[in-house]
Design a protein around this motif. Structure first.
Motif, PDB file in Angstrom:
ATOM      1  N   TYR A  35       0.808  -1.211   0.000  1.00  0.00           N
ATOM      2  CA  TYR A  35       0.000   0.000   0.000  1.00  0.00           C
ATOM      3  C   TYR A  35       0.848   1.270   0.000  1.00  0.00           C
ATOM      4  CZ  TYR A  35      -4.063   2.945   1.094  1.00  0.00           C
ATOM      5  OH  TYR A  35      -5.063   3.893   1.042  1.00  0.00           O
ATOM      6  N   GLN A  60      -1.997  -7.859   4.705  1.00  0.00           N
ATOM      7  CA  GLN A  60      -2.898  -6.759   4.357  1.00  0.00           C
ATOM      8  C   GLN A  60      -4.124  -7.233   3.576  1.00  0.00           C
ATOM      9  OE1 GLN A  60      -0.878  -3.268   2.768  1.00  0.00           O
ATOM     10  NE2 GLN A  60       0.032  -2.802   4.742  1.00  0.00           N
ATOM     11  N   GLN A  61      -4.194  -6.926   2.280  1.00  0.00           N
ATOM     12  CA  GLN A  61      -5.415  -7.168   1.523  1.00  0.00           C
ATOM     13  C   GLN A  61      -5.508  -8.581   0.937  1.00  0.00           C
ATOM     14  OE1 GLN A  61      -6.674  -3.335  -0.720  1.00  0.00           O
ATOM     15  NE2 GLN A  61      -4.484  -3.071  -0.414  1.00  0.00           N
ATOM     16  N   ALA A 187      -0.453   3.854   4.917  1.00  0.00           N
ATOM     17  CA  ALA A 187      -1.069   2.635   5.443  1.00  0.00           C
ATOM     18  C   ALA A 187      -1.362   2.736   6.937  1.00  0.00           C
ATOM     19  CB  ALA A 187      -0.182   1.427   5.171  1.00  0.00           C
ATOM     20  N   ILE A 191      -5.632   2.146   6.095  1.00  0.00           N
ATOM     21  CA  ILE A 191      -6.134   0.786   5.922  1.00  0.00           C
ATOM     22  C   ILE A 191      -6.697   0.274   7.244  1.00  0.00           C
ATOM     23  CG2 ILE A 191      -4.465   0.358   4.083  1.00  0.00           C
ATOM     24  CD1 ILE A 191      -2.990  -1.503   5.968  1.00  0.00           C
TER      25      ILE A 191
END
Length: 282
Positions: A35, A60-61, A187, A191
């Motif tokens: 990110y 993360q994602q 980030a 996020i």
């Protein structure tokens, strides 16, 4: 977008023309995700490359981890993704701990990689944590570098990074050049907390794996791809020993010393970083 790769789903961000030279970004951390890098370099590098940034499995994602993970898993994921995308060969850019993963990838699959860029890599975890703690000691009165001999261990990692945690809000001071102290990493605030938790779980898992302790520095001498090492003046990760090995052992290597920058050259001096990467890969 989430993409099925081997036995999990990885978050894969692709930018730039489909027919441009492909460039894989390998993030560090361990568990940092892509990110922040994309916020500073995504659109810049996409002007010249088909930039492919991946959140490593569990990070993360990407889907959360459901079991153990090794550095060999990460390399296998990248290689499988390359094949799925129909890319014959691509360039690789590894930042920080991602430089270690990128080196492992280049050693395992040399025919898959055209050129490679290392930004402030942590190739050896004993040396990297040594320089990190030494950078932090002036901010920790009375603290000392925990001694360690032999390969990296989970206990060594926890003890040394535990000292960095004591820095609290001052931790970023050791990573940034003096002109970049106000830099904010997106980030941290942009996020969800759930993604940060995934990254923490990944870090715990990868530093507990046997792969984390394996010495990789001998692989530098085996690099056949043109390689660029970008080292920030105030970076606390890449040790003098690693720099010397790169300059002496990598026949195809180029070294760039980024005056005034710290660990995040791509964010602290973004225009310079884009130019260095573009010129090296062109």
């Amino acid at each position: 977008m989430l993409t099925k790769v081997r036995d999990t789903r990885l978050y894969v961000d692709q930018r730039g023309p489909a027919d441009a030279p492909p460039l894989l970004f390998v993030h560090g951390g361990p568990g940092a995700g892509s990110y922040d890098f994309l916020a500073f370099q995504g659109d810049r590098l996409a002007k010249s490359f088909r930039l492919i940034a991946v959140d490593q499995r569990g990070v993360q994602q990407s889907d959360p981890l459901t079991g153990p993970v090794t550095e060999q898993d990460l390399v296998a994921d990248y290689e499988a993704l390359r094949q799925q995308l129909g890319i014959e060969r691509w360039a690789v850019l590894g930042h920080s701990y991602g430089g270690r993963v990128a080196l492992r990838y280049a050693a395992a699959h040399p025919d898959s990689i055209t050129k490679i860029v290392f930004e402030n890599p942590g190739w050896d975890m004993v040396l990297a944590t040594d320089t990190l703690v030494r950078a932090a000691l002036p901010l920790l009165p009375g603290a000392e570098l925990p001694p360690h001999t032999g390969p990296a261990t989970k206990a060594m990692w926890d003890e040394r990074t535990g000292l960095l945690v004591q820095l609290g809000d001052r931790r970023m001071e050791i990573y940034l050049g003096p002109d970049s102290r106000d830099l904010q990493l997106p980030a941290d605030s942009e996020i969800p907390a759930e993604y940060h938790q995934r990254s923490g779980q990944f870090s715990e898992a990868i530093t507990s794996s046997e792969s984390f302790a394996e010495p990789l520095l001998p692989s530098l001498a085996k690099l056949t791809q043109p390689a660029l090492l970008i080292k920030g003046e105030y970076d606390p990760v890449t040790s003098p020993e690693e720099i010397e090995l790169f300059r002496s052992d990598v026949a195809t290597g180029t070294y760039y010393y980024a005056t005034g920058a710290g660990h995040f050259v791509h964010a602290e001096q973004p225009e310079l970083f884009t130019r260095l990467v573009t010129e090296h890969l062109s």
